[in-house]
Motif scaffolding. Structure first.
Motif, short mmCIF file in Angstrom:
data_model
loop_
_atom_site.label_atom_id
_atom_site.label_comp_id
_atom_site.label_asym_id
_atom_site.label_seq_id
_atom_site.Cartn_x
_atom_site.Cartn_y
_atom_site.Cartn_z
N GLN A 106 0.82 -1.22 0.00
CA GLN A 106 0.00 0.00 0.00
C GLN A 106 0.85 1.27 0.00
N ARG A 107 2.06 1.15 0.54
CA ARG A 107 2.90 2.35 0.61
C ARG A 107 3.72 2.50 -0.67
N GLY A 108 3.44 1.65 -1.65
CA GLY A 108 4.13 1.79 -2.93
C GLY A 108 5.50 1.14 -2.95
N ARG A 109 5.82 0.37 -1.89
CA ARG A 109 7.13 -0.29 -1.89
C ARG A 109 7.00 -1.66 -2.54
N GLY A 110 7.95 -1.98 -3.37
CA GLY A 110 7.73 -3.16 -4.19
C GLY A 110 8.82 -4.21 -4.16
N LEU A 111 8.44 -5.39 -4.61
CA LEU A 111 9.35 -6.52 -4.72
C LEU A 111 9.72 -6.70 -6.18
N PRO A 112 11.01 -6.88 -6.46
CA PRO A 112 11.35 -7.21 -7.85
C PRO A 112 10.95 -8.66 -8.16
N ILE A 113 10.60 -8.91 -9.40
CA ILE A 113 10.16 -10.23 -9.85
C ILE A 113 11.24 -10.81 -10.75
N VAL A 114 11.38 -12.12 -10.76
CA VAL A 114 12.41 -12.76 -11.59
C VAL A 114 12.21 -12.38 -13.06
N ASP A 115 13.31 -12.37 -13.79
CA ASP A 115 13.25 -12.06 -15.21
C ASP A 115 12.42 -13.11 -15.94
N ARG A 116 11.85 -12.69 -17.04
CA ARG A 116 11.08 -13.59 -17.90
C ARG A 116 9.98 -14.34 -17.15
N PHE A 117 9.36 -13.68 -16.21
CA PHE A 117 8.24 -14.29 -15.50
C PHE A 117 7.00 -14.21 -16.40
#
Lengths: 454, 518
Positions: free
Chosen positions: A390-401
């Motif tokens: 909700q605070r706009g903080r994010g997790l990176p996702i693996v490439d080519r997902f």
């Protein structure tokens, strides 16, 4: 009540696409004789190329298959076909008591399960002296291998990662092969992985140095293994490539709980298929990873339906952060209706938990991460997926997902609970929940799909 | 996505490691206080010291990583759907359609779901939208209704999917004026179906600026909802600089019997072909036919799209006649009082068989006339080998479903028409077959497959597997697998595959229909 089988679940059991297709062709009740179903079993007979019809029995609790056909594939197309009928048109299969040929097999299975557990628990009567000698010999070899690897790593850093980038393939191959000879297959895998990271594109420098450092740390830890706490010793030995004998596992404390099958993923390593099944203990909140291996088109010994829950005892492999586990007791029938899972932690809490685990076990490779309140969005020309709180903080996702749009579709812009494997840099989403509906990713040879599991 | 950046120290370590400790020299920065405590005593060897420091720092970095704010706007969430998603089982059926062997049943699934008032489940939307982006026509006309708000919301975010839903976007003018070609055509076809006049006016606004290729396709799109109101626009398009545009306009004008175009064609046709009914005492009525070949086409005739060249076995002048006949309202010939079948029989026996029959066939297809289409089709089929399959297809499709079933059932019973000629017509019967017609069609197929004529009909078998199976009534599922010529020497293994594929598809459709009508 019987669990509702979906076509995707069934096709997920197929050892290859050919079997899946052949199974679908047989999935019509009109082709079958002697059809019947009970709460935990389904059976039928089908005419194949043999003289007598093949008799197919399925124990639905796992499921386990038995067919009288000569196919080496497991489960065979007949088993898949029968289970597909159950998934597509369960009403076409009459309900009734299992006939003798089915009941006998079910009884045998139950008996075998008991003796298997009992047998494994018996301490094997082995020549203790010869065993100790073999172990000592291997330890000496491993130590030699580690000494060589240490020197090799030092040279690598001395010459620079830039120079390593232009090394021929033989440079990596010979070190990896040397470590296999030294009976340290775990370290050999690390070397092979490093050879991939070194040419992995943007950010390779950071990734490669991190991998080199982890190997260095492993070598150093192994040199001083006697000074380490017992659970860390186990981590080091497993990382080097020692296996934990099953009978040793059976002597470890057991963890009884109701386990929910959160997600599943199959990786191919040359001729081998590795199935990773993530469980979550409902009472303890502990995750567990069940690894299974199968060669070629063979099926896996145990099958787990994503979304299902069962009661069982588990033994964790030793380590500072116990994760990999084995089922040691008999599995209960699926729990119906499934029990609710505890609320998943927030992003900040999940990362803090990972940091604590990493402090105990610096070689953690993939960490089960369950996070609530994540909103997926897809941004930019590269159409990358972002999962942010909700605070706009994010997790990176693996490439080519490949499942980004699926997550977006089930969220509708609202927060999701996401489960996936976190490797320290990026998350590989494996399952998600949206307003009470559970989904899991399934990977066929041609497509990524998101399947409703509960 | 940005992450909390790595510490300065880690960056220095990476830089040194890439370069090589040997070249970077022994000057490594001192570690920050927290990780420094973890490192007992630094090695005097530069490379080892680098490894030690990196071992500590890499874990420190990884454990301390914090997610950072993602840049960019926050997405507006999807509106709530008023239509519920379909049942679990219907979703499974759709999944098999989207991923499995029943791709050709998407149209039926969508139509049933729309009727039932349910939508595509969220998790299948990406596959559904991918499919629609690749092939919208295969999904029929109801797919838009089953996407739901969620589907539209999702599609709007993916440039590949946006054209699918953009015709329902807030500002249709913007789509039409600035959209991509496929998107615009899609839009105008849909708008034409909903508001024919509005669509034509929208076309007129941008007409002058359209490219030649686009103009031809836009004119062709007017076939949807065609009415006499379109005549002025089409008439003007006959003066277009591009031939495909002129041809498309002429083709549509020929479907408007009250148009000036049709009047001109009638005036040209009447002096050329004279039909008169002769009542004879003993032999009943016959039709007397006289034909005069037209002059070399004048400018006006060329403007109306008639080409001065031969076509197949038809010579130059006869082909001009054929084209004039094809654009003349059939009612003009009926004025002589003879039934169409008699006129067709007279033409078939004359020297003008080809130009007249193919001209009338084209006219019957354009004007969707059963009284003309049926006898022409029968005459063509009975004569045998040199069938123009495209012409037959157009004739069959000119018939509305109930006429089509009646005509074909009659043809199957007609012993003068070989099954080898009639059975392939089933391939163009694109409507839900009634139980009676399904039964009759199966009967004809049983007489055909297994014979030597059918042995090599591979293309037909593979087409039937997908097409026939879509339209057969599930009521014949029970009888489907029996009664075939399996013992015949010409029973091909492809025939067995066809029967088995049809049975599998029918079983699937039956389950699908049941689930969506619950």
């Amino acid at each position: 009540m019987q669990l509702q089988w979906s076509v995707d679940h069934v096709l997920g059991l197929a050892p290859d696409d050919g079997s899946a297709k052949a199974g679908q062709a047989l999935a019509r009740a009109s082709k079958w004789g002697e059809l019947g179903q009970a709460d935990t079993a389904v059976w039928g007979a089908i005419q194949g190329s043999g003289k007598d019809p093949y008799r197919v029995r399925i124990d639905l609790t796992e499921p386990a298959f038995k067919c009288s056909c000569p196919s080496r594939k497991f489960p065979c197309k007949h088993g898949l076909g029968l289970l597909l009928i159950l998934a597509q048109s369960a009403d076409a299969i009459p309900k009734g008591e299992p006939p003798d040929w089915v009941a006998e097999w079910l009884a045998q299975r139950a008996k075998r399960q008991d003796t298997k557990v009992a047998k494994a628990a018996e301490t094997r009567d082995v020549d203790a002296a010869a065993q100790a000698k073999r172990v000592a010999k291997r330890e000496a070899r491993v130590e030699d291998g580690i000494d060589e690897l240490s020197l090799w790593l030092r040279d690598l850093v001395q010459q620079g990662l830039g120079a390593a980038q232009v090394q021929p393939e033989s440079y990596w191959d010979s070190m990896a092969a040397r470590l296999v000879d030294a009976q340290a297959p775990g370290l050999s895998r690390h070397v092979r992985r490093l050879s991939e990271l070194i040419s992995s594109g943007e950010g390779w420098q950071d990734r490669s140095l991190a991998a080199v450092s982890r190997m260095h740390l492993l070598c150093e830890a192994h040199r001083r293994i006697a000074e380490l706490p017992a659970d860390v010793q186990a981590d080091v030995r497993i990382a080097v490539g020692w296996t934990v004998p099953k009978d040793e596992l059976l002597r470890l404390p057991r963890h009884a709980d109701i386990w929910c099958v959160l997600a599943q993923r199959v990786e191919r390593e040359e001729q081998l298929r590795v199935q990773r099944t993530w469980l979550l203990g409902l009472a303890t909140g502990r995750p567990a990873l069940i690894l299974q291996f199968a060669a070629g088109t063979q099926g896996f010994e145990q099958s787990f339906r994503v979304g299902s829950q069962f009661a069982c005892e588990l033994a964790y492999y030793p380590g500072a952060v116990p994760m990999r586990a084995m089922l040691v007791g008999e599995r209960s029938d699926p729990i119906e209706p499934p029990k609710p899972l505890a609320q998943a932690p927030s992003l900040a809490d999940a990362l803090a938990e990972y940091a604590r685990a990493l402090a105990r076990q610096p070689w953690l490779e993939s960490w089960p991460m369950r996070v609530s309140g994540l909103v997926p969005t897809i941004r930019g020309d590269s159409r990358r997926l972002f999962l942010h709180d909700q605070r706009g903080r994010g997790l990176p996702i693996v490439d080519r997902f490949a499942g980004a749009w699926h997550l977006l579709a089930i969220s509708g812009g609202a927060p999701l609970e996401v489960f996936g494997e976190w490797d320290g840099d990026a998350l590989r989403p494996l399952a998600a929940r949206s307003k009470g509906d559970s989904f899991a990713f399934a990977q066929t040879e041609t497509a990524t799909t998101l399947v409703r599991v509960a | 996505m940005t992450q909390s950046g790595p510490t300065q120290q880690w960056r220095q370590l990476v830089a040194a490691a890439v370069l090589g400790a040997g070249r970077a020299g022994g000057r490594l920065p001192p570690l920050e206080s927290a990780p420094a405590k973890l490192l007992a005593e630094p090695s005097p060897d530069g490379a080892l010291h680098l490894l030690q420091a990196a071992s500590v720092m890499s874990i420190y970095e990884r454990a301390g990583r914090r997610p950072m704010a993602a840049a960019g706007e926050v997405l507006r969430p999807s509106e709530n759907d008023t239509t519920p998603p379909c049942s679990f089982r219907s979703g499974q059926h759709l999944a098999r359609i989207l991923f499995g062997e029943f791709g050709f049943l998407l149209e039926e699934w969508c139509a049933l779901a729309a009727k039932r008032g349910v939508r595509v489940p969220d998790e299948l939307l990406p596959a559904m939208l991918n499919r629609l982006a690749a092939d919208r026509d295969g999904a029929g006309s109801e797919w838009a209704a089953v996407l739901g708000r969620r589907g539209e919301w999702l599609a709007a975010q993916n440039p590949d999917w946006k054209p699918i839903v953009s015709s329902r976007a807030d500002d249709p003018q913007a789509v039409w004026q600035t959209g991509e070609k496929a998107q615009r055509l899609m839009f105008i076809r849909r708008m034409r179906a909903a508001d024919a006049r509005g669509a034509r006016e929208m076309i007129a606004q941008t007409w002058a600026a359209e490219s030649g290729d686009d103009r031809a396709e836009i004119v062709a799109a007017l076939a949807i909802g065609l009415s006499p109101e379109d005549e002025a626009f089409l008439e003007a398009a006959l003066d277009d600089g591009r031939k495909p545009v002129r041809q498309a306009a002429a083709d549509l004008l020929a479907r408007l019997p009250t148009s000036a175009f049709c009047k001109r064609m009638t005036d040209r046709a009447m002096p050329l072909v004279t039909l008169s009914l002769q009542k004879r005492l003993l032999r009943g009525a016959t039709v007397q036919l006289e034909v005069a070949l037209p002059e070399k086409p004048d400018k006006a005739l060329l403007r109306d799209g008639v080409e001065n060249k031969r076509s197949g076995a038809i010579g130059e002048r006869a082909h001009v006649l054929c084209q004039i006949v094809a654009a003349t309202p059939l009612a003009a010939w009926e004025a002589c009082g003879a039934p169409p079948a008699k006129m067709i029989a007279a033409a078939a026996e004359s020297a003008w068989r080809e130009p007249l029959l193919s001209g009338w066939a084209k006219a019957a297809a354009r004007q969707k006339s059963t009284p003309w289409a049926e006898p022409i089709l029968r005459t063509r089929l009975a004569s045998g080998d040199d069938l123009d399959s495209e012409e037959c297809r157009q004739l069959v499709q000119a018939l509305d479903p109930s006429d089509r079933e009646r005509v074909l059932t009659g043809i199957f019973k007609d012993s003068s028409i070989a099954f080898a000629h009639s059975v392939p017509l089933l391939d163009c019967c694109e409507h839900g077959w009634s139980p009676a017609f399904s039964h009759a069609a199966l009967g004809a197929m049983r007489s055909y497959f297994g014979t030597s004529e059918a042995y090599a009909a591979h293309a037909l078998r593979s087409s039937f597997k997908q097409r026939i199976a879509r339209y057969l009534s599930p009521s014949v599922a029970v009888e489907l697998e029996s009664g075939w010529n399996r013992t015949n020497a010409n029973w091909h293994k492809g025939d067995e595959e066809l029967v088995s594929a049809l049975a599998a598809t029918l079983a699937f459709r039956q389950a699908m229909q049941e689930e969506l009508s619950r």
